[in-house]
Design an enzyme around this catalytic site. Structure first.
Site, PDB file in Angstrom:
ATOM      1  N   HIS A 453       0.777  -1.084  -0.088  1.00  0.00           N
ATOM      2  CA  HIS A 453      -0.128   0.101   0.105  1.00  0.00           C
ATOM      3  C   HIS A 453       0.824   1.250   0.041  1.00  0.00           C
ATOM      4  O   HIS A 453       0.513   2.251  -0.967  1.00  0.00           O
ATOM      5  CB  HIS A 453      -1.036   0.111   1.305  1.00  0.00           C
ATOM      6  CG  HIS A 453      -1.828   1.094   1.273  1.00  0.00           C
ATOM      7  ND1 HIS A 453      -1.649   2.359   1.869  1.00  0.00           N
ATOM      8  CD2 HIS A 453      -2.844   1.569   0.889  1.00  0.00           C
ATOM      9  CE1 HIS A 453      -2.439   3.149   1.897  1.00  0.00           C
ATOM     10  NE2 HIS A 453      -3.453   2.738   1.140  1.00  0.00           N
ATOM     11  N   CYS A 829      -2.582  -2.420 -16.071  1.00  0.00           N
ATOM     12  CA  CYS A 829      -2.649  -1.254 -15.193  1.00  0.00           C
ATOM     13  C   CYS A 829      -1.919  -1.395 -13.826  1.00  0.00           C
ATOM     14  O   CYS A 829      -2.077  -0.718 -13.031  1.00  0.00           O
ATOM     15  CB  CYS A 829      -4.204  -0.773 -15.207  1.00  0.00           C
ATOM     16  SG  CYS A 829      -5.278  -1.996 -14.284  1.00  0.00           S
TER      17      CYS A 829
END
Length: 874
Positions: A453, A829
């Site tokens: 993250h 992506c």
């Protein structure tokens, strides 16, 4: 000189040929020897057989520059020397003047691989001392001989350097003292025979190259284990004497900026690179108010050097640094090496060479390492600044920043409000930390890898980030971090995060600012003309979108809508929706979020000005929006006007054993459909709003974590219904494209079934890698370096796309998807979209575009251009 640009170009010169006269009559045979090669314009010398230095010297000879006579030893010859087989010394020395002193320099295939240090003044002995005393003075001759004894003792005989600590170079008996020290330590007289000295130097340098330490060092720099070393034996031009004599280096550009600037130093009565270490004794080259210069001392020599450097630039097609010696006012070129340069200088040099017509634009593009652009896009630690390394981790997001340590997102926001830069330190970040990351100058985490993250968000924000810094002890309760050496850093202490090198530094070293100058813009324009795959950006906020536009992204390839819900005013409403028990109550809460989402999307569409924008519907599990600490639970109970026990039970009920594989993505959209209904309405209403002011917007809506055809059918039915309702309510027609994010192996395998319901597939390679390998992308950093070092994986699969495993799934998904839907648009992506190696794979797999973090867009554009150019030239 071209007016205004400060550059120097060669003018007609008188011939300075050195390959004529009786002293060269015996060299014709030697120049044809492939292993002991006398360097002439036609001698068989190549970079692959004799090394870059030898080849460069031949090029200088071809330019008729005043290069001392040189013999090059091939890689094979040096290897034989390392094995104890010495060359024919008589043949080696035949082309060289019997009375000359010699120097030996390394010549590896790539100068960045290093090599043993040069040895000067070989052939110096008692007899030569007497002759040189008359030529350059007794004191200078004694110092030269004493230094050679010292160098030979340490580098060749491998004697203890400490034996010369008390050597007084000014003493009249310095040579006798040095010779006695050598004989005492080596238990044999110092060799007086020049051939014996040369043989010793060659043997020592060859064996040093093939030693274990040297091999490991150059392998760390990217050299193959069996990389060869050549050696060049060159006649010395002393740089010592009664006229103007000395040595120095000169180049025509600044190594940091790449701008035209004559730089270097010169020192009278010196040899080699003494001028660079000469301190106050060194002279500037051009006239300079700070001190005397070579231009004033020897103007004719200075002009000759400028002409030589300009000629080398033009004919060698590169900015070169000249190592030169002046003897009695005459210039001699000893060596030419490619100018050392920062990334920003590399870009400007390549662009300027192309603009001057010296190299084509395509070659300028090929010369720049794509990842080197990170230095231009972000602040960096000054390469000359001292580095006090506290600890290391994974270089997760490039750039460098300094700030005071803070341990919570709230403290980071408070610090930003006070105008104080801070570094957010966390064990690992989660979506609740995003506001703190926005406020911080850099992020440091104990856990995580390149797709954790913190890493993904850091790259998106252009925020320097080091993750997985397990060498540092994180004591979050005490609000301290402890370095491996025991140093303790508390909240408020200043540290620096170098996300390019993966290092944590103490204090605040000097920085170099980002430089998106005219040279960078020109390079990027040429890259766009050459590439054949589109590049979009992953952008979640208007700020991200503006960055994407600034870097000329071809649109937004991934907008993660969940990041919009973590603002304080939205988070409370989101939590109300999560705690609602009925669909009507959920819709009521989501109605409050609708105008916020609509405004977000409208601004994104306006910023992108008609470019494609792909919006991923809500993806994360709901528990990420709920507090986990007691204080946070109490605050939530107060905000929702519920008993703490009810809030605690509800939070516990939403917890999952493996949330990344649980109720998230499309599973949440089917189970709690009101969320996707609200988002679809926000997208369509924003489409109508933004289309009023410009070109019609055609939004792309992406369904995450699909694994079955029926999932797509269910979501598509509801999205189509919302579209029809909005068209009816607003009286405005619009188009949109629906696609899926292929990030589960099953979606790739069943692509033929799924594709007929889609306009596009976007491969989410972060999760696809995670699921294919069975690896947690947040935890894999703990052992990944060990796996790569031991050859389990060739590269970190979260950093470079695994072409064999994940890549096979991607190709299967692409082929089967287009079989079911021939016009299917394909993209990647995940963060692999910004990796040059991964872009190569994507081009070959027929992918239409890649999408990556905004700050990686220029890297991807350049990499794509280079791949297209290489394909054209084969």
């Amino acid at each position: 000189m071209t007016p205004g640009d400060g550059r120097i170009f060669p003018l007609p010169r008188k011939p300075r040929g050195v390959f004529c006269g009786p002293q060269y009559e015996g060299a014709a045979v030697q120049q044809d020897n492939p292993d002991l090669t006398f360097i002439t314009p036609t001698a068989p010398v190549a970079n692959e057989t004799h090394g870059g230095r030898a080849k460069c010297l031949q090029r200088l000879v071809r330019l008729d520059l005043p290069v001392p006579r040189t013999v090059a030893l091939s890689f094979d010859e040096v290897h034989r020397i390392a094995q104890g087989v010495m060359p024919d010394m008589k043949a080696l020395l035949a082309p060289l003047d019997e009375g000359s002193l010699l120097c030996v320099r390394p010549s590896s295939e790539d100068p960045d691989w290093g090599g043993p240090g040069a040895v000067l003044n070989i052939g110096m002995n008692g007899a030569r001392l007497a002759a040189l005393s008359a030529q350059i003075g007794e004191s200078a001759a004694r110092k030269l001989f004493a230094r050679f004894i010292q160098t030979y003792s340490i580098q060749v005989a491998r004697l203890d350097p400490d034996m010369f600590d008390d050597l007084d170079l000014e003493a009249e008996d310095v040579c006798d003292v040095a010779l006695a020290a050598y004989e005492d330590e080596a238990e044999e007289p110092f060799p007086q025979d020049p051939g014996v000295q040369l043989a010793g130097v060659l043997r020592s340098m060859a064996r040093a190259w093939e030693g274990t330490s040297a091999r490991l060092l150059r392998q760390a720099k990217g050299a193959p284990a069996d990389a060869g070393l050549g050696l060049v034996v060159q006649e010395m031009v002393l740089g010592l004497g009664r006229g103007e004599c000395g040595s120095g280096v000169l180049q025509l550009v600044n190594s940091i900026t790449g701008h035209p600037q004559i730089t270097g130093r010169y020192m009278s009565q010196s040899q080699g690179r003494d001028a660079l270490d000469g301190g106050a004794e060194s002279l500037f080259l051009e006239k300079d108010p700070r001190g005397p210069s070579l231009e004033e001392l020897a103007p004719e020599a200075f002009e000759a050097l400028k002409l030589d450097a300009a000629l080398m630039r033009e004919r060698l097609r590169e900015e070169m640094q000249i190592e030169f010696t002046i003897e009695n006012g005459a210039v001699h070129i000893l060596d030419g090496v490619r100018v050392q340069r920062s990334s920003r200088a590399a870009v400007r040099i390549a662009v300027q060479l192309a603009k001057d017509g010296i190299i084509p634009k395509e070659e300028a593009l090929i010369r720049i390492e794509p990842r080197a652009l990170n230095e231009l896009l972000h602040r960096q630690v000054d390469p000359d600044a001292p580095r006090d390394v506290v600890g290391t981790g994974v270089a997760a997001s490039p750039g460098a920043a300094s700030g005071r340590i803070v341990f919570t997102a709230a403290e980071a926001q408070a610090s930003a409000a006070r105008g104080e830069p801070c570094v957010l330190v966390r064990r690992e970040t989660n979506p609740e930390d995003i506001r703190g990351m926005h406020a911080a100058s850099a992020v440091l985490t104990e856990r995580g890898g390149t797709t954790s993250h913190a890493a993904v968000i850091g790259r998106g924000l252009g925020l320097p980030c080091v993750v997985g810094a397990s060498s540092i002890r994180f004591q979050m309760r005490k609000k301290t971090i402890v370095a491996p050496d025991g140093r303790e850093f508390r909240e408020g202490d200043v540290i620096t995060i170098d996300g390019s090198e993966g290092e944590v530094l103490a204090g605040e070293p000097a920085m170099l600012e980002a430089a998106l100058d005219d040279a960078f813009q020109a390079l990027m324009t040429w890259a766009d003309e050459a590439r054949d795959i589109d590049v979009r950006a992953n952008a979640d906020t208007p700020a991200d979108a503006r960055t994407a536009r600034n870097f000329n992204a071809g649109g937004i390839g991934l907008c993660r809508t969940e990041h919009m819900f973590f603002e304080a005013d939205r988070l409370t409403v989101m939590r109300e929706m999560i705690f609602a028990n009925a669909a009507g109550d959920r819709r009521s809460a989501l109605d409050q979020l609708l105008p916020m989402q609509r405004a977000d999307f409208t601004e994104l569409f306006r910023i992108m000005e008609g470019m494609p924008v792909c919006i991923r519907l809500f993806d994360p599990p709901l528990h990420e929006f709920l507090p986990s600490e007691r204080t946070g639970l109490r605050d939530l109970a107060e905000a929702l006007n519920l008993p703490l026990s009810d809030v605690t039970r509800r939070v516990e009920a939403l917890e999952e054993y493996n949330p990344m594989l649980g109720m998230r993505g499309v599973r949440l959209g089917i189970t709690v459909p009101e969320i996707y209904d609200m988002q679809a309405r926000a997208i369509f209403e924003a489409t109508i709003e933004a289309s009023r002011e410009g070109e019609p917007i055609v939004p792309e809506i992406m369904i995450p974590l699909v694994s079955a055809k029926r999932e797509v059918e269910l979501v598509k039915t509801r999205v189509d219904a919302v579209a029809a309702a909005v068209r009816t309510e607003k009286g405005v027609d619009f188009d949109y494209r629906l696609g899926v994010m292929v990030e589960t192996p099953r979606a790739a395998l069943r692509a033929e079934d799924i594709a007929p319901h889609c306009h596009f597939f976007s491969f989410g390679t972060n999760d696809l890698t995670q699921m294919t390998y069975g690896l947690s992308r947040d935890d894999a950093g703990r052992f990944m370096s060990t796996y790569v070092q031991q050859g389990v994986y060739p590269e970190d699969p979260f950093h470079t796309l695994d072409a064999d495993g994940v890549g096979e799934l991607l190709k299967l998904g692409a082929e089967r998807g287009r079989k079911g839907q021939p016009d299917l648009t394909l993209s990647v992506c995940g963060e692999h979209g910004g990796s040059p190696e991964s872009i190569d794979f994507c081009r070959k797999a027929g992918i239409n575009y890649v999408s990556c973090s905004p700050f990686r867009v220029p890297v991807a554009r350049l990499a794509a251009a280079q791949l297209a150019i290489r394909d054209k030239i084969g």
